[in-house]
Every structure is written in C-alpha cells, then in structure tokens.
Design an enzyme around this catalytic site. Structure first.
Site, PDB file in Angstrom:
ATOM      1  CG  HIS A   1      -1.973   1.102   1.128  1.00 29.95           C
ATOM      2  ND1 HIS A   1      -1.678   2.422   1.386  1.00 29.95           N
ATOM      3  CD2 HIS A   1      -3.288   1.065   0.813  1.00 29.95           C
ATOM      4  CE1 HIS A   1      -2.769   3.159   1.224  1.00 29.95           C
ATOM      5  NE2 HIS A   1      -3.765   2.355   0.881  1.00 29.95           N
TER       6      HIS A   1
ATOM      7  CD  GLU B   1      -2.422   5.838  -0.800  1.00 27.38           C
ATOM      8  OE1 GLU B   1      -1.878   6.359   0.191  1.00 27.38           O
ATOM      9  OE2 GLU B   1      -3.655   5.693  -0.907  1.00 27.38           O
TER      10      GLU B   1
ATOM     11  CG  HIS C   1      -5.709  -1.130  -2.233  1.00 27.01           C
ATOM     12  ND1 HIS C   1      -5.815  -0.036  -3.069  1.00 27.01           N
ATOM     13  CD2 HIS C   1      -5.770  -0.640  -0.972  1.00 27.01           C
ATOM     14  CE1 HIS C   1      -5.933   1.066  -2.350  1.00 27.01           C
ATOM     15  NE2 HIS C   1      -5.916   0.729  -1.073  1.00 27.01           N
TER      16      HIS C   1
END
Length: 318
Positions: free
Chosen positions: A185, A220, A255
């Site tokens: 992530h 990210e 995700h």
C-alpha cells in the site's frame, strides 16, 4: 448460550453501532462480561474489508491466536469506519473501532490488554492506533495496562525475514523463469511515515539479493510505484515467462481485487487501469491465473511472526 456463540455476538452483533452511544457501549460491555473467561485480553486490530475473502483470512488468524494464547480472550477491531458501516449493511455483522473496544474491555473488568497491529508497516494506520486510540485512552485510564504489538515489517531484520518467507513460497515460479511482483500500500512522502516506507526498501533490497525477478511496488509510496515496477521489468536481461501479482497486504481486499487484479475498465484511462491490465498492455503475460488473491495473513509463517510480536508486547509477570 455457549461461549462460542457469546463471543460471536460480542464481536459481530448487528444491534450495535460503532460509536459511543450509551446504549451501544452498555450492550457491548454486557456481552463482553458474559464472554469473559480470563483476566487478560488481546485486541487484534486491522484496517478492515468489505470483501468476503479477507474475513476468511481473519478467521484463520483468529484460529492461530486462539492456539497461541489459550489463556487470553481475543477480540477484533477495525480502524476503518467505512468498512465497519458497509460490512454491517452488507452482512449484518458489526465490528467496532479500537477506542470502542478499549472502553468496553475496561468496563468489563480487563486490566491487562495487548493490542496487536495486523498492519504491514509502521505507517499511517499503525500510528493511528498508537497515537489516536491508545495514548488518549491511557490518559483517561492510567490504571489499565495497554501494550501495542508491532506490525509485520517492524524492523530491517523482520523485513528480511518476510522477504525470505515470500521468496521460498514462490521459488518454483521463479525457477521457471516467471517474475513475481508484490503490491504494497505505502504512504505518501511524509516524515511521520518515513520508517514505514523504509520497510518496503528493506524487503525490496532483500528480494534483489535473492532473485532479480522478485519485485515490490506500492499503490501510494512515490519511488516504489507501478511505473517503477515497469522500469525494473524492462531492465531484466530476459523477458519473464509471466508476471505474477501478489498483495503485500494482510488481506486480499479492495486494492488486490481491483487495483491489482481488476479487469479492463473502458471508463478509466490507461494509467488508471489495474496492474494486471497495464502489464498486459506493456507486453507481459499476466492473466487472472497469475493474480494470487491471498493476503499475508494467510501465510502460517507470517501469522507466527505477528504472534511473536504479540509475545514481545506482553507485560512481564514478576
């Protein structure tokens, strides 16, 4: 009503809302008192998910924790209020945030609580648990011992251990000339999240030492994005037979299912397509069968590592 049913109600009662209404807290306290078998509690904390698969992962983690800690009562909390609301609406099962549980567990009589982070890195979500939930609680209840177990990639050494476990699990694919890319992530470039993002570099550095077709990129974190994965793949001396995708997340939720393994979306530009689609567009073989929808919480070796962190957080009895 037997113990197992009581615990199910305490964790998932659809009559409770995850807020601090007097009625909601009182009901949860009453159910927790009925369930209470031991003097100490473990509160397992994760972001949460609205997908069914992750809840099966949570059940496997629960089983491992019950086996490791038979003398402690185990509860679950989500940090995502959106996941709490959507899952309750979808299934009728109600989870709660850590502050809600800490309040209820204390009122139910627990004075020793270990909160175990099931996050991957010491990043934004982990800091939320530590600074927003636990620290204010301890200011109000200094008589209660609350310890926090570290997330999976808590140090350089632990990150390397995880890298070796994952390498060994996918060794057969690597031996056949396939590449394996993990989706983490990540957090934005921020001083508060530096330690968490650094954990990814420890994993990637160890991957590089183990096999040059083993990669880690994130959703990210700048510097380890999908574009970096493409660059690393293109730098290989030999085109991989196929590229396999695996979430470097505790569960295979939104995700993993959409950003990693989602199908082509005609309403999205090419750069917003899933990793699977973009890899195919860039000439790599990556189909549904190459997307591994399993979370790190499904690996027994990694469950044991989280459990080690819980043992390390337990208060020492003198």
């Amino acid at each position: 009503m037997n113990k197992q049913n009581n615990l199910f109600l305490a964790l998932h009662s659809d009559s409770l809302m995850s807020d601090f209404s007097e009625e909601g807290v009182s009901t949860l306290i009453a159910l927790t008192k009925i369930d209470k078998q031991h003097s100490e509690a473990l509160l397992l904390v994760t972001f949460g998910s609205t997908y069914p698969g992750p809840h099966q992962t949570y059940a496997r983690i629960s089983k491992a924790y019950r086996k490791a800690f038979p003398d402690r009562d185990i509860y679950w909390a989500f940090t995502s209020k959106i996941c709490i609301k959507r899952w309750a609406k979808k299934t009728g099962q109600q989870y709660h945030t850590p502050d809600f549980w800490l309040e209820a567990l204390t009122e139910a009589g627990y004075r020793k609580i270990v909160v175990q982070s099931l996050h991957i890195i010491p990043g934004q979500e982990y800091l939320l648990v530590r600074d927003t939930y636990i620290k204010p609680f301890l200011e109000r209840y200094p008589e209660v011992s609350v310890r926090l177990g570290e997330p999976l990639l808590s140090s350089e050494e632990e990150s390397k251990r995880v890298a070796h476990i994952l390498h060994d699990h996918f060794a057969d694919l690597l031996h056949k000339g396939h590449a394996v890319a993990f989706m983490g992530h990540g957090n934005a470039n921020n001083a508060d999240y530096e330690a968490g993002n650094r954990s990814y570099h420890y994993v990637q550095d160890e991957f590089a030492r183990l096999n040059d077709r083993l990669f880690l990129s994130t959703v990210e974190y700048p510097g380890m994005l999908f574009s970096d994965l493409l660059a690393n793949l293109s730098a290989l001396s030999r085109h991989p037979e196929a590229v396999h995708l695996v979430p470097l997340m505790s569960v295979a939720g939104d995700h993993a299912c959409n950003d990693m393994a989602g199908d082509y979306d005609p309403n999205e530009p090419d750069e917003e397509q899933s990793w699977k689609v973009q890899l195919t567009q860039n000439g790599y073989t990556c189909q549904d069968e190459h997307c591994h929808l399993i979370g790190l919480g499904d690996f027994e070796e990694l469950q044991k590592l989280w459990i080690e962190h819980t043992w390390q957080a337990l208060p020492v009895s003198l």
